[in-house]
Design a protein around this motif. Structure first.
Motif, PDB file in Angstrom:
ATOM      1  N   UNK A 159       0.956  -1.003  -0.201  1.00 21.42           N
ATOM      2  CA  UNK A 159      -0.055   0.031  -0.086  1.00 21.42           C
ATOM      3  C   UNK A 159       0.814   0.985  -0.143  1.00 21.42           C
ATOM      4  N   UNK A 160       1.816   1.044   0.809  1.00 20.15           N
ATOM      5  CA  UNK A 160       2.832   2.490   0.835  1.00 20.15           C
ATOM      6  C   UNK A 160       3.448   2.780  -0.374  1.00 20.15           C
ATOM      7  N   UNK A 161       3.960   1.722  -0.678  1.00 17.08           N
ATOM      8  CA  UNK A 161       4.799   1.456  -2.321  1.00 17.08           C
ATOM      9  C   UNK A 161       3.840   2.288  -3.172  1.00 17.08           C
ATOM     10  N   UNK A 162       2.598   1.791  -3.157  1.00 18.78           N
ATOM     11  CA  UNK A 162       1.621   2.029  -4.067  1.00 18.78           C
ATOM     12  C   UNK A 162       1.674   3.631  -4.255  1.00 18.78           C
ATOM     13  N   UNK A 163       1.194   4.173  -2.892  1.00 17.11           N
ATOM     14  CA  UNK A 163       1.092   5.695  -2.503  1.00 17.11           C
ATOM     15  C   UNK A 163       2.386   6.334  -3.006  1.00 17.11           C
ATOM     16  N   UNK A 164       3.551   5.970  -3.111  1.00 16.88           N
ATOM     17  CA  UNK A 164       4.705   6.821  -3.451  1.00 16.88           C
ATOM     18  C   UNK A 164       4.543   6.812  -5.015  1.00 16.88           C
ATOM     19  N   UNK A 165       4.005   6.021  -5.735  1.00 19.71           N
ATOM     20  CA  UNK A 165       3.992   5.778  -7.045  1.00 19.71           C
ATOM     21  C   UNK A 165       2.581   6.689  -7.509  1.00 19.71           C
ATOM     22  N   UNK A 166       1.656   6.582  -6.873  1.00 21.13           N
ATOM     23  CA  UNK A 166       0.282   7.128  -7.338  1.00 21.13           C
ATOM     24  C   UNK A 166      -0.349   7.728  -6.165  1.00 21.13           C
ATOM     25  N   UNK A 167       0.262   8.936  -5.475  1.00 26.05           N
ATOM     26  CA  UNK A 167      -0.079   9.582  -4.560  1.00 26.05           C
ATOM     27  C   UNK A 167      -1.349  10.200  -4.451  1.00 26.05           C
ATOM     28  N   UNK A 168      -2.122  10.304  -5.618  1.00 26.55           N
ATOM     29  CA  UNK A 168      -3.550  10.955  -5.854  1.00 26.55           C
ATOM     30  C   UNK A 168      -4.497  10.134  -5.971  1.00 26.55           C
ATOM     31  N   UNK A 169      -4.220   8.789  -5.676  1.00 24.39           N
ATOM     32  CA  UNK A 169      -5.509   7.776  -5.594  1.00 24.39           C
ATOM     33  C   UNK A 169      -6.642   8.137  -4.958  1.00 24.39           C
ATOM     34  N   UNK A 170      -6.403   8.902  -3.689  1.00 24.47           N
ATOM     35  CA  UNK A 170      -7.380   9.083  -2.709  1.00 24.47           C
ATOM     36  C   UNK A 170      -7.255  10.640  -2.402  1.00 24.47           C
ATOM     37  N   UNK A 171      -8.144  11.223  -2.481  1.00 26.96           N
ATOM     38  CA  UNK A 171      -8.198  12.876  -1.978  1.00 26.96           C
ATOM     39  C   UNK A 171      -7.744  13.029  -0.400  1.00 26.96           C
ATOM     40  N   UNK A 172      -8.205  12.312   0.263  1.00 23.24           N
ATOM     41  CA  UNK A 172      -8.069  12.558   1.646  1.00 23.24           C
ATOM     42  C   UNK A 172      -7.476  11.234   2.318  1.00 23.24           C
ATOM     43  N   UNK A 173      -7.133  11.402   3.649  1.00 27.66           N
ATOM     44  CA  UNK A 173      -6.543  10.413   4.484  1.00 27.66           C
ATOM     45  C   UNK A 173      -7.746   9.479   4.722  1.00 27.66           C
ATOM     46  N   UNK A 174      -8.953   9.735   4.791  1.00 25.07           N
ATOM     47  CA  UNK A 174     -10.215   8.657   4.990  1.00 25.07           C
ATOM     48  C   UNK A 174     -10.389   8.118   3.560  1.00 25.07           C
ATOM     49  N   UNK A 175     -10.013   8.708   2.598  1.00 28.17           N
ATOM     50  CA  UNK A 175     -10.011   7.875   1.190  1.00 28.17           C
ATOM     51  C   UNK A 175      -8.890   6.818   1.329  1.00 28.17           C
ATOM     52  N   UNK A 176      -7.811   7.040   1.984  1.00 25.39           N
ATOM     53  CA  UNK A 176      -6.773   6.011   2.164  1.00 25.39           C
ATOM     54  C   UNK A 176      -7.213   4.920   3.352  1.00 25.39           C
ATOM     55  N   UNK A 177      -7.894   5.216   3.994  1.00 20.53           N
ATOM     56  CA  UNK A 177      -8.563   4.296   4.908  1.00 20.53           C
ATOM     57  C   UNK A 177      -9.224   3.255   4.250  1.00 20.53           C
ATOM     58  N   UNK A 178      -9.923   3.849   3.560  1.00 14.53           N
ATOM     59  CA  UNK A 178     -11.214   3.026   2.465  1.00 14.53           C
ATOM     60  C   UNK A 178     -10.568   2.025   1.751  1.00 14.53           C
ATOM     61  N   UNK A 179      -9.240   2.713   0.969  1.00 13.40           N
ATOM     62  CA  UNK A 179      -8.540   1.892   0.044  1.00 13.40           C
ATOM     63  C   UNK A 179      -7.914   0.868   0.560  1.00 13.40           C
ATOM     64  N   UNK A 180      -7.079   1.241   1.727  1.00 11.33           N
ATOM     65  CA  UNK A 180      -6.405   0.108   2.351  1.00 11.33           C
ATOM     66  C   UNK A 180      -7.343  -1.167   3.055  1.00 11.33           C
ATOM     67  N   UNK A 181      -8.589  -0.761   3.296  1.00 15.81           N
ATOM     68  CA  UNK A 181      -9.437  -1.749   3.949  1.00 15.81           C
ATOM     69  C   UNK A 181      -9.607  -2.601   2.925  1.00 15.81           C
ATOM     70  N   UNK A 182      -9.914  -2.194   1.735  1.00 15.46           N
ATOM     71  CA  UNK A 182     -10.220  -3.074   0.419  1.00 15.46           C
ATOM     72  C   UNK A 182      -9.097  -4.040   0.266  1.00 15.46           C
ATOM     73  N   UNK A 183      -7.902  -3.564   0.073  1.00 11.78           N
ATOM     74  CA  UNK A 183      -6.616  -4.321  -0.025  1.00 11.78           C
ATOM     75  C   UNK A 183      -6.648  -5.373   0.841  1.00 11.78           C
TER      76      UNK A 183
END
Length: 205
Positions: free
Chosen positions: A14-38
């Motif tokens: 998840x963190x490595x993907x964030x470095x490559x594509x940091x704008x998949x989610x607009x907010x931190x809460x969006x990151x929570x949801x994305x991580x949950x699904x992964x």
């Protein structure tokens, strides 16, 4: 694979993907949801659910409550938590015992947060009443030029609250918490990358 190792592997990816594509989610809460699904998809189907008092329960929870107040005025919520299986309530004889299930792990997030936010997260996950066996923190930084930010949610590379890897290592020193520090700086002021910080040791992933 061991459940905790699945969590670690998912966090790293998840963190490595964030470095490559940091704008998949607009907010931190969006990151929570994305991580949950992964993480949900990383668990085998038979590992995703358990049973508590005759009801099917998802092992991975978003905003599950802390077992106690942890020094605050009221109970809080974990960003992501994994219920220990087989499930066991800290207060099995209480009404709403489902609200107090013991946790195998919690993951707390921060994006462009400063020292106090990280210290508070560490204090909560390490609290003696946290009811948690393994603690993880994902601390992400997403930076762009102050005069031409890609998003107002971005931080500045010159921000006074920006923490370095060394700052994080000092804050977490002596604690069992695993901190995954991810830096994406589109201004190239700071090195972008992902590091695991644990017991004062900094290791690049």
């Amino acid at each position: 694979m061991d459940q905790i190792e699945i969590i670690r592997r998912t966090i790293k990816g998840f963190c490595l993907e964030f470095i490559k594509n940091p704008y998949l989610c607009y907010t931190e809460h969006g990151l929570h949801a994305l991580f949950y699904s992964k993480l949900f998809n990383a668990f085998l189907e038979e590992e995703r659910y358990t049973n508590w008092l005759g009801n099917r329960v998802c092992v991975i929870q978003k905003e599950y409550p802390t077992a106690e107040k942890l020094g605050k005025s009221q109970r809080q919520h974990w960003d992501i938590s994994i219920i220990k299986t087989p499930p066991e309530s800290k207060h099995p004889d209480w009404s709403a015992s489902y609200d107090y299930l013991k946790l195998a792990a919690v993951i707390e997030f921060g994006m462009n947060e400063g020292k106090e936010h990280l210290k508070d997260d560490i204090e909560r996950v390490c609290h003696r009443d946290a009811n948690v066996e393994h603690e993880f923190i994902i601390h992400l930084c997403r930076l762009s030029n102050p005069g031409a930010k890609f998003s107002k949610r971005d931080g500045s590379p010159k921000s006074a609250q920006l923490l370095s890897k060394e700052d994080v290592a000092e804050i977490v020193s002596g604690k069992p918490t695993e901190v995954y520090y991810g830096m994406k700086d589109s201004t190239f002021t700071h090195n972008s990358g992902v590091w695991l910080i644990n017991q004062g040791e900094i290791k690049q992933i």
